[in-house]
Write a protein that holds these residues in place. Sequence first.
Motif, short mmCIF file in Angstrom:
data_model
loop_
_atom_site.label_atom_id
_atom_site.label_comp_id
_atom_site.label_asym_id
_atom_site.label_seq_id
_atom_site.Cartn_x
_atom_site.Cartn_y
_atom_site.Cartn_z
N VAL A 1 -31.64 45.75 35.19
CA VAL A 1 -31.86 46.44 36.46
C VAL A 1 -30.55 46.73 37.18
O VAL A 1 -30.43 47.74 37.89
N ASN A 2 -29.53 45.90 37.00
CA ASN A 2 -28.27 46.14 37.71
C ASN A 2 -27.54 47.37 37.19
O ASN A 2 -26.68 47.92 37.89
N ILE A 3 -27.86 47.80 35.99
CA ILE A 3 -27.24 49.01 35.45
C ILE A 3 -27.98 50.25 35.95
O ILE A 3 -27.38 51.27 36.28
N LEU A 4 -29.30 50.15 36.04
CA LEU A 4 -30.10 51.28 36.52
C LEU A 4 -29.94 51.49 38.01
O LEU A 4 -29.78 52.63 38.47
N ALA A 5 -30.01 50.42 38.77
CA ALA A 5 -29.98 50.54 40.24
C ALA A 5 -29.29 49.31 40.82
O ALA A 5 -29.93 48.35 41.25
#
Length: 256
Positions: A231-235
């Motif tokens: 999730v930290n890469i997407l948002a």
Amino acid sequence: MKVWTVVNQKGGVGKTTTSISIAGSLCALGYKVLLVDLDPHASLTHYLGVDADNLTVSLYEVFMQNPSKDFDINNALHTTKVDNLILLPSHIALATLDKSFGNSPGKGLVIKNALSALANDFDFVIIDCPPVLGVLMVNGLVAADKILIPTQTEHLALRGLARMLKTIEQLSSSLKADASVMIIATLFDRRVNACLLAYSNMRSVYKGLIWRGYIPVDTKFRDASYEGVPVNILASQCRGAFAYDKLTNELLKNVV
């Protein structure tokens, strides 16, 4: 190399989300991370875009070949879309291990021994365990330096948490002497009274074990799963990513 095992005997509490999200946070900090999918359902494997059904070499071969010196565990590793993140994938055949291993000596040490061959290649190993007590979960627990127990903030999940802690206690003689336990409150929604009550109960009963924060409900987790990335890469600015970054920083405080 430190091994963090994510486990709970109740399903649907966020084990796979926790595994991939912590791994993503570690990678963002520059660490090299190995994700190990011990669950025969292979959710983590499919999350990262690997077709577990058509693998010729997977975690199953690691179990079946152990302790053969002719087997190279590196042949089972898969790269991912994320820099510094490597996957040791699952396979449905893992579900047969309890029957095929029987009472074989050393059956709980396969993963611990296999990871020793990779000790110089990774900073961290994150193990995603199945929700069933058996040879796979035992392997994950025995290999762990830290045991992470994601627990949904709802009443029924608290019963599963108590059962999981009892299992860890029963296995204590087989675990690493310095292995520690952390409970992680997940799927928290402050708008829901039942979540507030469950979270309050968890903090009261398990105040010595529970992380002081929580993982909120966030639709970005589903979006990240669809894209096959943490999730930290997407948002990176969403609530979920912020919470897992905070958790990861807390976990790193006591790492030597």
